[in-house]
Design an enzyme around this catalytic site. Structure first.
Site, PDB file in Angstrom:
ATOM      1  N   GLY A 118      -1.531   9.127   8.414  1.00 51.52           N
ATOM      2  CA  GLY A 118      -2.605   9.919   8.999  1.00 51.52           C
ATOM      3  C   GLY A 118      -2.171  11.345   9.288  1.00 51.52           C
ATOM      4  N   CYS A 178       3.656  -0.701   3.621  1.00 54.65           N
ATOM      5  CA  CYS A 178       2.965  -1.010   2.363  1.00 54.65           C
ATOM      6  C   CYS A 178       3.848  -0.898   1.123  1.00 54.65           C
ATOM      7  CB  CYS A 178       1.783  -0.058   2.167  1.00 54.65           C
ATOM      8  SG  CYS A 178       1.018   0.529   3.670  1.00 54.65           S
ATOM      9  N   VAL A 238       1.719  -9.271   8.500  1.00 56.35           N
ATOM     10  CA  VAL A 238       3.130  -8.955   8.228  1.00 56.35           C
ATOM     11  C   VAL A 238       3.922 -10.239   8.028  1.00 56.35           C
ATOM     12  CG1 VAL A 238       5.219  -7.881   9.158  1.00 56.35           C
ATOM     13  CG2 VAL A 238       3.008  -6.789   9.525  1.00 56.35           C
ATOM     14  N   GLU A 240       2.958 -12.093   4.686  1.00 53.83           N
ATOM     15  CA  GLU A 240       3.398 -11.358   3.489  1.00 53.83           C
ATOM     16  C   GLU A 240       4.917 -11.438   3.330  1.00 53.83           C
ATOM     17  OE1 GLU A 240      -0.137  -8.042   2.996  1.00 53.83           O
ATOM     18  OE2 GLU A 240       1.748  -7.401   3.878  1.00 53.83           O
ATOM     19  N   ARG A 244      -5.457 -14.230  12.482  1.00 46.87           N
ATOM     20  CA  ARG A 244      -6.525 -14.044  13.475  1.00 46.87           C
ATOM     21  C   ARG A 244      -7.414 -12.867  13.070  1.00 46.87           C
ATOM     22  NH1 ARG A 244      -7.204 -15.866  18.207  1.00 46.87           N
ATOM     23  NH2 ARG A 244      -5.112 -16.737  18.366  1.00 46.87           N
ATOM     24  N   HIS A 296     -14.976 -10.877 -19.301  1.00 49.64           N
ATOM     25  CA  HIS A 296     -14.436 -12.195 -19.610  1.00 49.64           C
ATOM     26  C   HIS A 296     -13.163 -12.057 -20.426  1.00 49.64           C
ATOM     27  CE1 HIS A 296     -14.624 -16.498 -20.085  1.00 49.64           C
ATOM     28  NE2 HIS A 296     -14.511 -16.379 -21.395  1.00 49.64           N
TER      29      HIS A 296
END
Ligand code: FAD
Ligand code: NDP
Length: 626
Positions: A138, A179, A317, A320, A342, A601
């Site tokens: 950010g 990430c 976290v 993964e 959650r 497809h």
């Protein structure tokens, strides 16, 4: 106008600089280029004067173009500068015209008018128009965007080492400990699976590919991360954003004390301040946690093979990390305190749990750690994790599990509590833990203070969804800078943000979970379409036998409007699948739109365009063949 002073003909770099310095709007153009003509016409219509030179008509044209490539990494014309700032080509300049950035650059605020409307605690002048605390996703996005409007911007970024001393470079969580390394390790695990698929596809046994070398993986990933750290520093410098590798804390309104890693401090002032400090992993506050345990902040650069790992936690976290550690061949056990994931659709969460269990990851449910002890020092050493487990009967048992590494992935805490926000009259305790409460404009209760990214709790976010995601932080930062420094009024929209959990089988989601849709709209007002399918590429792989039927997708549809309000897919490459559908969801796609979309497809994604079985029908959701 051409450069006024004589210049050495060989010094093309210098010549280019002179053109840029002496012309408010400078276009390096070529006579035959339609984009050069287009942008000139657009500037003329906007009544903006410019100066252009035609490189194809100049003897030194090729040299100038080479100097421009060196300076801007842009190989094409038009190459445009406004008030000495590199804007880019035709499209970027058109976008800058549209967003008001060109106007802002050409007519900066009058210096005497600048501080007209300052609040009571305003200073007479500031070192910076904007200080951004935190150089993560950010903060970097916000600072670069603000600078593009000609503002004087400083970004602070400082990483406090983890309890075991891990630290990293510029770029924040995503690049260094989030990430990026996570996705690369996920890829390492997928490659191991493909190696197992290989024999069924006619390749010789790729057994060697199954022998995974932790150090080699870490070396490759860390080298890439360091190159990104370097790129970010160069990018800030070339754009003119001041970067201070220092820790910032408030000393009074508009004034920060910043301290570098040698402990040297100075004070700087900013007219506006954006807090973008992100978060750091929590520890469970049990004996031995910080001494012997690690978190995701350590894992991605861990110098030694973690060996058998207990992962404590059951959300993004944790799952993964458990997934890729298992995928690269390490024994993994997950301690789940209550439920998986959650806040996510619980049917999808339990399908992820089933899949991970089926491939050999152990789960201990209703289990919390109570003490971590070291049995043997080493890299990795031997650890004993004592835990408390509530059995289905209700009985509570205490026991222990031995392992080499304990990874705590029990959530993250905003890094706001050492900013001394009390010194500017901001009471953090009142604002949902340590998160900064923000309004729609990322503004706070203090008029010159804004906050973005993982450290905020924005009142316009969907309830119960913290949306701690890189693209959310980036978009909020860019939009904030545009609103602050141009005439843009575009605000961040936190609804229908797509997300993907990169577990061994990926899970992509947009919009409502089934539980939330049921409680908001009522069962009678929604339809749920679903399908279980086999990814074609798995259908001939013997080692996938147990899991090949576990891919699944569902759409939640509001009956009255036919709008798709929830999208869920569990499949290989769900991240790639979900991103495209996010555009449709943003545009308000209906189930009829999904049905009228012709599928590609054979893909997993096409299943989402052919859903006809509703949950309420009770019919089988299993797809057979094509
Ligand atoms: P950060 O990126 O955390 O940046 C904040 C920066 O500010 C840090 O560098 C910090 O050291 C610095 N700082 C803090 N306090 C100060 C101070 N006082 N002075 C100076 N500097 C300071 N998101 C996704 O979208 N997709 C994913 O796949 C994904 N995977 C993730 C995996 C993991 C393991 C983790 C932990 C997170 C993941 N995320 C993912 C979330 C994503 O990384 C964050 O949402 C994002 O980085 C938040 O950006 P930010 O700018 O708010 O904060
Ligand atoms: P979360 O807050 O989402 O989850 C914390 C987990 O730890 C929960 O399962 C919680 O259980 C458990 N827990 C909490 N305290 C304890 C304890 N004392 N003992 C045992 N278990 C405990 O945190 P994460 O760190 O997983 O994720 C943080 C954010 O990072 C996410 O919200 C997400 O936005 C972002 N992220 C995004 C990713 C992506 O986009 N793919 C990947 C990774 C992170 P309980 O449910 O019982 O509270």
């Amino acid at each position: 106008m051409p450069p006024t002073k004589d210049v050495d003909k060989n010094a093309t770099d210098h010549l280019v600089e002179k053109y840029i310095e002496e012309n408010d709007v400078m276009i390096f153009s070529k006579t035959w280029c339609p984009y050069c003509t287009k942008i000139k016409n657009a500037l003329k219509s906007a009544k903006i004067e410019f100066y252009s030179i035609e490189l194809d008509k100049m003897a030194e044209g090729d040299d100038i173009q080479e100097a421009l490539i060196k300076k801007t990494e842009q190989e094409t014309v038009p190459n445009i500068f406004i008030k000495q700032q590199h804007i880019g080509g035709c499209d970027k300049t058109l976008a800058a015209l549209k967003s008001g950035r060109v106007a802002a650059l050409l007519s900066p605020p009058e210096p005497e008018a600048k501080h007209q409307k300052l609040e009571d605690d305003a200073l007479d002048s500031y070192d910076y128009d904007l200080i951004v605390i935190g150089g993560g996703s950010g903060g970097l996005a916000c600072s670069k965007e603000a600078q593009s409007f000609g503002k004087k911007v400083c970004v602070l970024d400082f990483v406090k080492p983890t309890p075991i001393g891990t630290t990293w470079g510029l770029g924040g969580t995503c690049v260094n400990v989030g990430c990026i390394p996570k996705k690369l390790m996920h890829q390492a695990a997928l490659i191991g699976e493909y190696a197992q698929d290989a024999t069924d596809y006619g390749w010789a046994q790729l057994e060697q590919a199954r022998q995974h070398n932790w150090s080699k993986m870490i070396e490759s990933i860390q080298m890439y991360i360091r190159s990104l750290n370097f790129k970010y520093r160069v990018d800030l410098r070339s754009k003119g954003v001041v970067y201070e590798n220092s820790y910032g804390e408030f000393v009074s309104p508009h004034r920060l004390k910043i301290t570098d890693k040698k402990g040297q401090s100075k004070e700087i002032t900013g007219e506006k301040i954006v807090v973008a400090v992100g978060g750091r992993p929590k520890y469970p506050d049990i004996e031995g946690d910080k001494q012997y345990g690690i978190t995701s902040d350590d894992l991605f650069s861990l110098k030694y093979d973690p060996g058998k790992t207990i992962v404590v936690g059951a959300s993004y976290v944790a799952l993964e990390c458990a997934g890729f550690l298992h995928g690269i061949g390490r024994e993994v056990q997950v301690f789940v305190r209550s439920i998986l994931l959650r806040g996510f659709d619980q049917q999808m969460a339990s399908k992820i749990g089933d899949y991970m269990s089926a491939i050999g990851i152990k789960f201990s449910h209703q289990t919390v750690p109570i003490r971590l002890e070291c049995l043997e020092e080493g890299k990795p050493g031997k650890l004993r994790l004592h835990y408390r487990q509530t059995l289905e009967s209700g009985e509570v048992k205490e026991s222990y599990e031995d392992c080499n590494t304990v990874l705590f992935a029990i959530g993250r805490e905003a890094c706001t509590n050492e900013l001394h926000m009390d010194k500017i009259g901001f009471d953090l305790k009142k604002a949902n833990g340590y998160k900064i409460k923000t309004r729609e404009e990322q503004s706070t209760q203090i008029p010159w203070l804004y906050a973005i990214g993982d450290c905020i709790d924005d009142e316009t976010m969907p309830p119960g969804q913290p949306l701690e995601l890189t693209p959310v932080a980036i978009q909020a930062g860019q939009l904030l800078a545009r609103r602050l420094f141009s005439d843009s009024s575009l605000k961040m929209n936190y609804y229908n943000v797509a997300t993907t959990v990169f577990t061994p089988i990926e899970y992509g989601a947009i919009g409502y979970s089934e539980e939330d849709a049921l409680s908001k709209f009522g069962e009678e007002n929604i339809d749920i379409f679903h399908s279980e399918f086999v990814p074609l590429e798995w259908s001939i792989c013997h080692h996938r036998e147990q899991v090949k039927n576990m891919s699944y997708c569902k759409l939640i549809v509001e009956k009255k409007t036919d709008r798709v309000i929830g999208f869920h897919v569990l499949a290989p490459n769900a991240g790639e699948i979900t991103q495209g559908y996010a555009v449709g969801m943003r545009l308000g796609a209906t189930k009829a739109d999904f049905d009228m979309t012709v599928g590609i497809h054979p893909t997993c994604s096409e299943n989402i365009t052919t859903l006809s079985v509703t949950k309420s029908s009770g019919e089988s959701a299993t797809q057979e063949g094509c």
